[in-house]
Design an enzyme around this catalytic site. Structure first.
Site, PDB file in Angstrom:
ATOM      1  N   ASP A  99    -127.937 -50.895  -6.353  1.00 46.09           N
ATOM      2  CA  ASP A  99    -129.329 -51.336  -6.250  1.00 46.09           C
ATOM      3  C   ASP A  99    -130.135 -50.223  -5.986  1.00 46.09           C
ATOM      4  OD1 ASP A  99    -131.272 -53.331  -6.049  1.00 46.09           O
ATOM      5  OD2 ASP A  99    -130.856 -53.714  -4.014  1.00 46.09           O
ATOM      6  N   ASP A 135    -126.794 -54.493  -0.798  1.00 41.26           N
ATOM      7  CA  ASP A 135    -126.989 -54.987   0.385  1.00 41.26           C
ATOM      8  C   ASP A 135    -127.739 -56.068   0.552  1.00 41.26           C
ATOM      9  OD1 ASP A 135    -129.601 -54.255   0.223  1.00 41.26           O
ATOM     10  OD2 ASP A 135    -130.021 -53.241   1.972  1.00 41.26           O
ATOM     11  N   ASP A 138    -126.809 -58.948  -4.496  1.00 43.94           N
ATOM     12  CA  ASP A 138    -125.932 -57.926  -4.822  1.00 43.94           C
ATOM     13  C   ASP A 138    -124.554 -58.511  -4.713  1.00 43.94           C
ATOM     14  OD1 ASP A 138    -127.679 -55.752  -5.430  1.00 43.94           O
ATOM     15  OD2 ASP A 138    -128.164 -55.648  -3.219  1.00 43.94           O
ATOM     16  N   GLU A 141     -87.028 -43.876  -0.475  1.00 39.19           N
ATOM     17  CA  GLU A 141     -87.693 -44.348   0.616  1.00 39.19           C
ATOM     18  C   GLU A 141     -88.745 -43.833   1.257  1.00 39.19           C
ATOM     19  OE1 GLU A 141     -84.872 -41.089   1.512  1.00 39.19           O
ATOM     20  OE2 GLU A 141     -84.574 -42.921   0.143  1.00 39.19           O
ATOM     21  N   ASN A 153     -80.207 -36.077   1.862  1.00 42.43           N
ATOM     22  CA  ASN A 153     -81.085 -36.837   1.731  1.00 42.43           C
ATOM     23  C   ASN A 153     -82.299 -36.856   2.928  1.00 42.43           C
ATOM     24  OD1 ASN A 153     -82.566 -38.663  -0.270  1.00 42.43           O
ATOM     25  ND2 ASN A 153     -81.926 -40.428   0.948  1.00 42.43           N
ATOM     26  N   ASP A 180     -86.260 -35.842   2.796  1.00 42.67           N
ATOM     27  CA  ASP A 180     -87.125 -36.851   3.287  1.00 42.67           C
ATOM     28  C   ASP A 180     -88.067 -36.002   4.296  1.00 42.67           C
ATOM     29  OD1 ASP A 180     -86.312 -38.810   1.790  1.00 42.67           O
ATOM     30  OD2 ASP A 180     -85.498 -39.878   3.396  1.00 42.67           O
ATOM     31  N   ASN A 220     -81.264 -35.355 -11.419  1.00 38.54           N
ATOM     32  CA  ASN A 220     -79.876 -35.711 -10.555  1.00 38.54           C
ATOM     33  C   ASN A 220     -78.993 -36.548 -11.160  1.00 38.54           C
ATOM     34  OD1 ASN A 220     -80.927 -34.080  -8.547  1.00 38.54           O
ATOM     35  ND2 ASN A 220     -81.728 -35.794  -7.530  1.00 38.54           N
TER      36      ASN A 220
END
Length: 855
Positions: free
Chosen positions: A332, A600, A604, A290, A693, A697, A668
């Site tokens: 460019d 620019d 381009d 999660e 858990n 986290d 696990n």
């Protein structure tokens, strides 16, 4: 719209209650209030509530909420003794991950919004009979707008006047070639709106020429708005994003396979199917990554905020990571490597001698053209006004013009003087001007342009170009028809009278920026439409190799295979058309490179769209800004290095979590299955798994803010599925080995054959070892000795260790149905963690020496 396109212009003006001079400001404000802003509903900024929903609803949170719902049924509604703790912990996991993701995205949005307000996207409209610039969103029905090369068409329009107006409609139709537009209906009306050449559409852009048009639809009522759902393709995903999605799906599949296996084993072994179900659901929560969307959102948001401090707007968050992946930067020359402050250095005849007559003709051309006045025109006008040449303007009036486009590379005006004498004046690229000229002016005489006189002109041109001056030819002719609609066919049999030469020096930051990019594994390649000599001069000054130069005519002749080979040896491509620039970018991509493009100008736009990450500046033309992922508000190229580093930091911190998650989950699986087979009780209760858990986290919240080793930032980082798979198969089983060692110590050494003690021991070791692995995985070096973690990571992990020890060795353990651990277990805990750390470090050393990588 299909109804009003049948109207004549006169009827259309009447229907829209407008005139060719446009609306009054008062009427425009009334229409804006009545009909709303000219913006697509799917383009409107997200509200905070929408961002909260986006942060909350993701596949992992949905899984957790489903598990919470099932757990609520079993623990609360279908029992005589309701237990709210398990459900509360699962909901806490969802709230924690959602809150962090929302907070980071909200911060990034706020920072970006402040800068986005500085970007100007203006349309030129007639209000109160005056041409003025207004924001796209303020366009209303009946507005009369002026359009020139480089402009985005801000709404659906009917053309009133056109002059060599070519529009790119590729965003709507996919057509690669621009379409010419006219003010009159020349063909029968087509059922397909985009085939009617007197209409222009929101989202398309003017490639060349100029036009005047009346707005017939805005916002969602435009063709683009009505087709938004079918036209809106998904945002192109980077290889990194595709990889993260693949890993997410893999982890969900592993979890879905794991649940029934654990359920069946525990159901059979313990003969308690209800407890086995709850345990399996808890395992599902434990295996659900999660934090993956949280880590991803947080790292990208952190990168965006870091870039915003350098006055850089990140329009697409994913492009930050692409910066880190980029190993080729195509750019460019004009306005990117150079200062974009073009100065008219010289005005000369064909001999190379200063000649104000050449300046006068160039001035008349630049002043009277109605299209986009670029920096060259401005430089000519400024120099002419220093000599008070503006006094001659009253002697001329403009009859017509032939606007600039990138295929002809020149533009012309037709003028008439006070005596009625007409004259065509043209300026443009020297090669094209020589092709258009049949005569040349030498020493006051007009002579045929033959091989000898052409060689003289070319010699002057090449000598000046070699000095770094950008050269344009100036020509004129007097035999101009009185009644005539002028086109490019009239640009023939002209008299070449001389040249104007410009200087656009390199930016101060260009050389150091290119050098810094090179040090970080990014090769800079210049793609310019300028002449070879000018490009070579600038590139030498900024440290770009000019040994091999390829020009547009060479690219045109090359097959794809030949171009793929040529890109390996050349860092400078000159005299390229927009489509040739795009083709070169695509060739680099086909060779397996991640390509950035910086530009620019109008020319381009195609390569900006083609590139993996497009970079432009606020002063760029509309179409260039629209095509870019990143916009620089200040023209400091050193920010490019910052972008590369931020991208690699983002990638590195994401990979820390991903490799830790996939290897941990893989390990696990084995640990839980082995424990389920041999223990007479469940390996751990659901509430204990969920608490563990939640703690894990929290310990990972500092990962997005962690430091990344300097060595890691030195080279481009790309998504490598094989690397993740290899890491998982090596590090996953290692974690299982130490889980099994822990089981053995708990059962045989500590004598914890009673479930509450066993649960407490594995709870403490499992949580602390998970914190330990963060430090081992986060760096290829020796943790703490050679590489220090960031303070936020140190705080989040330290708090989790303190809380875990407090729970396991105090009366708090009883609240989780565990026993309080004796303090002498701390010795075994330290031994296990120490051995685990040493083992990981040893394997890390072997792993790096064999595969030359870690994260």
């Amino acid at each position: 719209m299909k109804t009003i396109i049948n109207y004549t212009l006169e009827s259309l003006f009447s229907y829209l209650n407008s005139t060719e001079q446009g609306l009054s400001t008062k009427e425009a404000q009334h229409r804006l209030a009545e009909n709303g802003p000219n913006i697509l509903s799917n383009k409107k900024p997200q509200t905070s509530f929408q961002r909260l929903i986006e942060a909350t609803i993701n596949p992992f949170n949905v899984i957790l909420l489903v598990v919470a719902l099932v757990t609520a049924m079993t623990d609360i509604f279908l029992t005589s003794k309701p237990d709210y703790l398990t459900v509360s912990i699962i909901v806490s996991l969802v709230i924690l991950s959602s809150a962090v993701a929302f907070y980071q995205s909200e911060r990034a949005y706020q920072e970006s919004s402040k800068l986005t307000q500085l970007i100007s996207s203006d349309a030129h409209v007639y209000r109160d009979n005056t041409l003025m610039a207004i924001d796209f969103e303020e366009i209303v029905l009946g507005d009369v707008i002026h359009l020139s090369a480089g402009d985005m068409i801000p709404a659906d329009v009917r053309f009133i006047f056109t002059k060599d107006t070519f529009v790119s409609q590729s965003a709507l139709t996919g057509e690669s070639q621009p379409v010419e537009k006219f003010s009159d209906i020349r063909n029968p009306l087509s059922e397909s709106l985009t085939d009617n050449n007197f209409l222009g559409f929101m989202g398309t852009n003017i490639v060349s020429g100029s036009a005047k048009a009346i707005v017939i639809a805005t916002g969602d009522n435009t063709y683009f708005g009505s087709m938004a759902q079918s036209l809106a393709s998904e945002d192109k995903k980077t290889s990194f994003e595709r990889g993260v999605n693949a890993v997410s799906k893999l982890m969900i599949r592993v979890m879905l396979i794991m649940i029934p296996i654990v359920f069946v084993i525990n159901g059979i072994a313990k003969n308690d199917w209800f407890s086995a179900l709850l345990f399996s659901l808890s395992i599902a929560v434990g295996l659900t990554p999660e934090m993956l969307p949280v880590i991803m959102t947080s790292t990208l948001a952190k990168g965006a905020m870091a870039m915003s401090k350098h006055k850089v707007i990140v329009r697409n968050l994913g492009s930050i990571q692409t910066f880190g992946e980029m190993d080729i930067l195509c750019t460019d020359k004009t306005g990117t490597l150079t200062q974009d402050e073009i100065v008219l250095e010289r005005y000369m005849n064909v001999h190379g001698e200063d000649d104000k007559r050449v300046l006068r003709h160039a001035y008349l051309n630049s002043y009277f053209q109605t299209g986009l006045k670029n920096l060259i025109d401005v430089a000519i006008i400024n120099r002419a006004q220093k000599y008070n040449l503006q006094n001659i303007l009253t002697n001329y009036s403009r009859i017509d013009e032939i606007p600039f486009d990138f295929s002809r590379r020149k533009m012309s005006v037709v003028l008439s003087d006070n005596q009625g004498k007409r004259q065509l004046i043209t300026k443009g690229a020297v090669e094209e001007m020589l092709e258009s000229s049949s005569f040349i002016e030498l020493d006051g005489q007009v002579l045929p342009l033959d091989e000898q006189t052409k060689a003289l002109a070319l010699k002057t041109y090449e000598e000046q170009s070699a000095q770094g001056l950008r050269m344009l030819g100036v020509a004129q002719k007097n035999e101009v028809p009185d009644i005539h609609t002028f086109s490019e066919k009239d640009e023939s049999d002209m008299v070449l009278i001389g040249f104007v030469a410009f200087l656009d020096p390199p930016k101060d930051s260009a050389e150091s920026a290119i050098s810094a990019l090179k040090e970080h594994g990014v090769r800079t390649v210049v793609l310019t439409g300028d002449a070879e000599g000018v490009a070579i001069n600038v590139c030498k000054k900024v440290g770009i190799d000019t040994t091999t130069v390829i020009i547009g005519s060479d690219v045109e002749k090359m097959s794809d295979q030949e171009l793929n080979e040529a890109i390996n040896t050349s860092d400078l491509f000159a005299k390229l058309s927009p489509l040739q620039k795009q083709r070169v970018v695509k060739a680099f991509q086909n060779a397996g490179h991640t390509v950035g493009y910086m530009g620019d100008g109008i020319n381009d736009a195609p390569p900006l769209k083609q590139a993996d990450v497009g970079i432009s500046v606020d002063s760029a033309v509309d179409i260039a800004k629209e095509s870019a992922d990143i916009i620089l508000l200040e023209k400091d190229l050193m920010v490019l290095e910052e972008g590369v580093l931020e991208g690699r930091k983002t990638f590195g911190n994401m990979m820390k979590y991903i490799k830790m998650a996939v290897s941990g989950n893989f390990g696990n699986m084995f640990s839980v299955i082995i424990a389920s087979l041999f223990l007479p009780f469940l390996p751990m209760l659901p509430v204990q798994l969920l608490t563990q858990n939640l703690l894990n986290d929290f310990s990972q919240l500092g990962i997005p803010l962690d430091h990344v080793d300097e060595q890691y930032l030195k080279v481009p980082q790309k998504w490598q599925p094989r690397s993740i798979e290899r890491f998982m198969f090596i590090m996953g089983p290692l974690s299982s080995i130490f889980d099994i060692l822990c089981f053995g110590i708990l059962w045989w050494v500590m004598g914890f054959d009673k479930a509450p003690y066993f649960w407490a021991g594995w709870f403490v070791f499992g949580t602390i070892s998970q914190v330990l692995i963060i430090y081992m995985i986060r760096t290829a070096k020796k943790p703490f000795i050679e590489s220090l973690p960031s303070l936020p990571l140190l705080i989040s992990t330290s708090l989790v260790v303190i809380v875990t020890i407090t729970i396991g060795f105090s009366q708090l353990a009883i609240g989780l149905d565990m026993a309080t651990l004796p303090w002498h277990f701390m010795i075994w805990l330290l031994i296990l963690c120490g051995l685990y750390a040493v083992s990981v470090q040893l394997i890390k050393t072997v792993y790096i020496s064999k595969y030359n990588e870690w994260i």
